[in-house]
Motif scaffolding. Structure first.
Motif, short mmCIF file in Angstrom:
data_model
loop_
_atom_site.label_atom_id
_atom_site.label_comp_id
_atom_site.label_asym_id
_atom_site.label_seq_id
_atom_site.Cartn_x
_atom_site.Cartn_y
_atom_site.Cartn_z
N CYS A 17 33.53 35.22 38.08
CA CYS A 17 34.26 35.02 36.89
C CYS A 17 33.69 33.79 35.94
O CYS A 17 33.06 32.87 36.46
CB CYS A 17 35.69 34.49 37.34
SG CYS A 17 36.78 33.99 36.19
N LEU A 19 35.43 32.37 33.55
CA LEU A 19 36.39 31.50 33.01
C LEU A 19 36.32 30.27 33.69
O LEU A 19 35.65 30.07 34.79
CB LEU A 19 37.89 31.99 33.20
CG LEU A 19 38.17 33.28 32.65
CD1 LEU A 19 39.49 33.70 32.77
CD2 LEU A 19 37.92 33.13 31.24
N GLU A 20 36.95 29.19 33.53
CA GLU A 20 36.76 27.59 34.08
C GLU A 20 37.27 27.83 35.37
O GLU A 20 38.25 28.41 35.70
CB GLU A 20 37.79 26.85 33.18
CG GLU A 20 37.68 25.27 33.58
CD GLU A 20 38.55 24.14 32.68
OE1 GLU A 20 38.24 23.12 32.73
OE2 GLU A 20 39.35 24.83 31.70
N HIS A 23 41.06 28.07 37.09
CA HIS A 23 41.91 28.89 36.23
C HIS A 23 43.12 29.32 36.89
O HIS A 23 43.05 30.07 38.10
CB HIS A 23 41.33 29.44 35.09
CG HIS A 23 40.75 30.85 35.70
ND1 HIS A 23 41.56 31.95 35.89
CD2 HIS A 23 39.65 31.13 36.20
CE1 HIS A 23 40.65 32.99 36.26
NE2 HIS A 23 39.79 32.29 36.58
N HIS A 27 40.79 36.92 36.63
CA HIS A 27 39.36 36.61 36.52
C HIS A 27 38.69 37.45 35.57
O HIS A 27 39.21 38.77 35.58
CB HIS A 27 38.70 36.61 37.71
CG HIS A 27 39.40 35.58 38.90
ND1 HIS A 27 39.21 34.32 38.87
CD2 HIS A 27 40.08 35.92 40.08
CE1 HIS A 27 39.63 33.94 39.95
NE2 HIS A 27 40.25 34.89 40.74
N HIS A 28 37.74 36.92 34.82
CA HIS A 28 37.11 37.90 33.73
C HIS A 28 35.68 37.82 33.94
O HIS A 28 35.00 36.77 34.13
CB HIS A 28 37.56 37.64 32.32
CG HIS A 28 38.63 37.91 32.12
ND1 HIS A 28 39.74 37.16 32.72
CD2 HIS A 28 39.33 38.76 31.37
CE1 HIS A 28 41.04 37.61 32.06
NE2 HIS A 28 40.82 38.61 31.31
N ARG A 48 38.28 42.91 34.74
CA ARG A 48 38.81 41.75 35.11
C ARG A 48 39.83 42.09 36.36
O ARG A 48 39.76 43.20 36.86
CB ARG A 48 39.89 41.45 33.92
CG ARG A 48 41.08 42.49 33.82
CD ARG A 48 41.82 41.87 32.79
NE ARG A 48 42.83 42.86 32.40
CZ ARG A 48 43.82 42.92 31.49
NH1 ARG A 48 43.81 41.91 30.53
NH2 ARG A 48 44.51 43.73 31.39
N CYS A 67 38.26 36.06 21.87
CA CYS A 67 38.70 34.68 21.31
C CYS A 67 38.47 34.34 19.94
O CYS A 67 37.15 34.18 19.65
CB CYS A 67 38.53 33.65 22.08
SG CYS A 67 39.23 31.99 21.98
N LEU A 83 34.72 34.13 24.76
CA LEU A 83 35.57 34.67 25.89
C LEU A 83 36.57 35.62 25.34
O LEU A 83 36.72 35.84 24.32
CB LEU A 83 36.18 33.46 26.59
CG LEU A 83 35.13 32.56 27.44
CD1 LEU A 83 35.97 31.37 28.09
CD2 LEU A 83 34.61 33.34 28.45
N HIS A 87 42.38 33.76 26.99
CA HIS A 87 41.82 33.46 28.08
C HIS A 87 42.43 31.87 28.65
O HIS A 87 42.85 31.21 28.07
CB HIS A 87 40.36 33.12 27.96
CG HIS A 87 39.83 32.22 27.19
ND1 HIS A 87 39.76 30.50 27.57
CD2 HIS A 87 39.33 32.17 25.82
CE1 HIS A 87 39.31 30.02 26.39
NE2 HIS A 87 39.17 30.85 25.31
N GLY A 89 41.93 28.27 30.55
CA GLY A 89 41.02 27.26 30.54
C GLY A 89 40.48 26.75 29.21
O GLY A 89 40.92 27.16 28.24
N HIS A 91 37.58 26.63 26.10
CA HIS A 91 36.78 27.55 25.49
C HIS A 91 35.41 27.75 25.75
O HIS A 91 34.74 26.56 26.26
CB HIS A 91 36.64 27.45 23.86
CG HIS A 91 38.15 27.56 23.51
ND1 HIS A 91 38.76 28.73 23.27
CD2 HIS A 91 39.09 26.42 22.89
CE1 HIS A 91 39.96 28.68 22.95
NE2 HIS A 91 40.18 27.34 22.53
#
Length: 110
Positions: A17, A19-20, A23, A27-28, A48, A67, A83, A87, A89, A91
């Motif tokens: 994932c 992302l932060e 989070h 998930h991505h 995802r 985004c 992202l 999303h 979390g 950037h």
């Protein structure tokens, strides 16, 4: 190996994932970037999945909008988030991989 003709990424052998950490929600990870052409804009294809089902039937492959947030918006050096829109979390420009001593230049260079 490129899965989609003209794609910008090579297929990764592992799934993680982007992302932060910590989070909530899905998930991505990027699956493929496709350039603009034929009157169509560039797109990002994302993979995802929900927590605990990375390789199960809930995993999806889909196009998601980018985004819209930018760091230093309006400057020559603006950086897009990178992202998917909405999303969880921070950037993309607000975090990165952990920095280790191997990432730092030698002391004599400073």
């Amino acid at each position: 190996m490129h899965v989609l003709e003209g794609g910008g990424f090579e297929v990764e052998p592992a799934l993680w994932c982007v992302l932060e950490r910590g989070h909530g929600g899905l998930h991505h990870t990027p699956g493929q970037a496709l350039p603009a052409g034929g009157g169509m804009p560039s797109v990002m294809v994302w993979l995802r999945w929900p927590d605990g089902d990375a390789f199960g039937p809930s995993r999806e492959l889909l196009v998601l909008p980018h985004c819209p947030e930018q760091f230093l918006e309006g400057c020559d050096a603006a950086e897009a988030c990178g992202l998917p829109e909405g999303h969880a979390g921070r950037h993309g420009w607000e975090f990165g991989p952990p920095v280790t001593s191997a990432d730092l230049p030698p002391g004599w260079l400073l």
